[in-house]
Scaffold this motif. Structure first.
Motif, short mmCIF file in Angstrom:
data_model
loop_
_atom_site.label_atom_id
_atom_site.label_comp_id
_atom_site.label_asym_id
_atom_site.label_seq_id
_atom_site.Cartn_x
_atom_site.Cartn_y
_atom_site.Cartn_z
N LYS A 269 0.84 -1.20 0.00
CA LYS A 269 0.00 0.00 0.00
C LYS A 269 0.88 1.25 0.00
CE LYS A 269 -3.81 2.26 2.48
NZ LYS A 269 -3.10 3.45 3.04
N GLU A 270 1.90 1.27 0.82
CA GLU A 270 2.83 2.40 0.82
C GLU A 270 3.49 2.55 -0.54
OE1 GLU A 270 7.23 3.50 2.55
OE2 GLU A 270 5.91 2.32 3.85
N MET A 271 3.91 1.42 -1.11
CA MET A 271 4.55 1.43 -2.42
C MET A 271 3.64 2.09 -3.47
SD MET A 271 5.48 -1.92 -4.75
CE MET A 271 3.73 -2.20 -5.16
N VAL A 272 2.35 1.73 -3.45
CA VAL A 272 1.42 2.27 -4.44
C VAL A 272 1.14 3.74 -4.19
CG1 VAL A 272 -0.94 2.13 -5.32
CG2 VAL A 272 0.36 0.04 -4.90
N THR A 273 0.78 4.09 -2.96
CA THR A 273 0.39 5.47 -2.67
C THR A 273 1.54 6.45 -2.83
OG1 THR A 273 0.76 5.10 -0.30
CG2 THR A 273 -1.47 4.77 -1.12
N GLN A 274 2.76 6.01 -2.56
CA GLN A 274 3.91 6.90 -2.67
C GLN A 274 4.43 7.04 -4.10
OE1 GLN A 274 5.32 8.75 -0.13
NE2 GLN A 274 3.58 8.05 1.08
N SER A 275 4.07 6.11 -4.98
CA SER A 275 4.67 6.06 -6.32
C SER A 275 3.68 6.25 -7.45
CB SER A 275 5.40 4.71 -6.50
OG SER A 275 6.24 4.41 -5.41
N ILE A 276 2.43 6.52 -7.15
CA ILE A 276 1.39 6.54 -8.16
C ILE A 276 1.58 7.69 -9.16
CG2 ILE A 276 -0.26 8.01 -6.92
CD1 ILE A 276 -1.21 4.68 -8.56
N ASN A 277 1.39 7.40 -10.42
CA ASN A 277 1.41 8.42 -11.47
C ASN A 277 0.05 9.08 -11.59
OD1 ASN A 277 3.94 8.75 -12.73
ND2 ASN A 277 3.71 6.87 -13.90
N ASP A 278 0.03 10.36 -11.97
CA ASP A 278 -1.25 10.97 -12.28
C ASP A 278 -1.70 10.50 -13.67
OD1 ASP A 278 0.14 12.50 -14.21
OD2 ASP A 278 0.37 14.19 -12.85
N ASN A 279 -2.91 10.85 -14.05
CA ASN A 279 -3.47 10.35 -15.31
C ASN A 279 -2.65 10.77 -16.52
OD1 ASN A 279 -5.58 9.02 -14.04
ND2 ASN A 279 -6.96 10.79 -14.15
N ALA A 280 -2.12 11.98 -16.48
CA ALA A 280 -1.33 12.46 -17.61
C ALA A 280 -0.06 11.64 -17.78
CB ALA A 280 -0.98 13.94 -17.42
N GLU A 281 0.61 11.32 -16.68
CA GLU A 281 1.83 10.53 -16.75
C GLU A 281 1.54 9.09 -17.14
OE1 GLU A 281 5.38 11.07 -16.31
OE2 GLU A 281 4.44 12.92 -17.03
N ARG A 282 0.41 8.57 -16.69
CA ARG A 282 0.02 7.20 -17.09
C ARG A 282 -0.17 7.14 -18.60
NH1 ARG A 282 -4.30 4.69 -12.74
NH2 ARG A 282 -3.49 5.73 -10.89
N GLU A 283 -0.81 8.16 -19.12
CA GLU A 283 -1.05 8.21 -20.56
C GLU A 283 0.27 8.34 -21.32
OE1 GLU A 283 -3.45 8.05 -23.94
OE2 GLU A 283 -4.02 7.78 -21.83
N ARG A 284 1.18 9.13 -20.78
CA ARG A 284 2.44 9.38 -21.47
C ARG A 284 3.39 8.20 -21.42
NH1 ARG A 284 7.61 11.18 -20.69
NH2 ARG A 284 7.41 11.09 -18.41
N THR A 285 3.49 7.57 -20.25
CA THR A 285 4.48 6.51 -20.05
C THR A 285 3.92 5.11 -20.18
OG1 THR A 285 4.14 6.38 -17.64
CG2 THR A 285 5.72 8.02 -18.45
N GLY A 286 2.61 4.95 -19.95
CA GLY A 286 2.01 3.62 -19.96
C GLY A 286 2.13 2.91 -18.63
#
Length: 254
Positions: free
Chosen positions: A210-227
């Motif tokens: 949970k810490e790993m996910v919440t601390q490292s999550i990309n915003d929608n724009a970065e998800r779209e850009r990087t995959g």
């Protein structure tokens, strides 16, 4: 995984480029005893953990690590004397920092997002609690942190009901532990993540998904850009922080 001529699955490094430190190891055998990133970093970055640079960037042209039919890494014959070091660096970097483990982390993030709303619905006020989750030695997801026994049972039941999340967590742990072993190699020590004593038994006490996910999550724009759902660089830093805070550096180079 033991690295020798008789074994070694056909590990294909895909969807990412090989990092600059690997290129340096292959291109300059004279420096192979101390593999470092060849790209200079700004002074502001100099205090970051060395291992963080291994996951700094994987955007760019695809480069493939290939293996022969006997499982040995394909490298030029002139580097044969450095084979053990090169295999250890390339295989551990691929498994821990670039491909297998971070890919499993991204799957964990994807599945946890699907499940988190259900958890919060079933346990009102959970967002105000300090809690996390990991995977135990039996392969089941376990809740950690400041939860009542009843809350813990509900959270664990909901997490484990997501079979894809469970499989992703199992894959993460498998790749992670195997990567640590590869990184230590025959010498049995490491200056990176392999220096930490993480096992099947203590994994849940050290790595908090949970810490790993919440601390490292990309915003929608970065998800779209990087995959990617998770930012690779931030993810690397977070795992390094978790290891430093909770694990013993039993296998550190003296």
């Amino acid at each position: 995984m033991k690295i020798d001529a008789n074994m070694g699955p056909q590990l294909q490094a895909k969807n990412n480029q090989v990092t600059d430190e690997i290129k340096l190891a292959v291109s300059d055998s004279k420096k192979s005893n101390q593999v470092q990133a060849s790209t200079p970093f700004s002074q502001a970055e100099s205090a970051l953990p060395d291992e963080a640079y291994r996951g700094k960037s994987d955007n760019g042209k695809l480069e493939v690590i290939t293996y022969s039919s006997n499982g040995k890494l394909n490298i030029p014959s002139r580097y044969a004397e450095h084979r053990e070091l090169l295999e250890r660096v390339i295989n551990s970097t691929s498994k821990l920092y670039l491909h297998d483990t971070p890919a499993a982390a991204d799957r964990i993030a994807e599945e946890y997002e699907k499940t988190s709303a259900d958890i919060n619905r079933q346990v009102p006020g959970l967002s105000n609690k300090q809690w996390g989750f990991s995977i135990d030695s039996s392969g089941s997801l376990v809740a950690t942190g400041n939860l009542t026994q009843q809350q813990k049972q509900v959270v664990e039941k909901t997490l484990n009901a997501n079979e894809e999340l469970v499989r992703a967590a199992q894959d993460f742990k498998s790749h992670f532990l195997e990567g640590l072993e590869i990184e230590r190699g025959k010498v049995g020590t490491s200056q990176y993540w392999g220096k930490y004593d993480v096992t099947e038994e203590n994994f849940a006490d050290i790595i908090d998904f949970k810490e790993m996910v919440t601390q490292s999550i990309n915003d929608n724009a970065e998800r779209e850009r990087t995959g990617y759902i998770l930012d690779k660089y931030t993810w690397t830093l977070n795992i390094a922080d978790q290891l430093s805070a909770r694990a013993e550096a039993t296998f550190a180079k003296s």
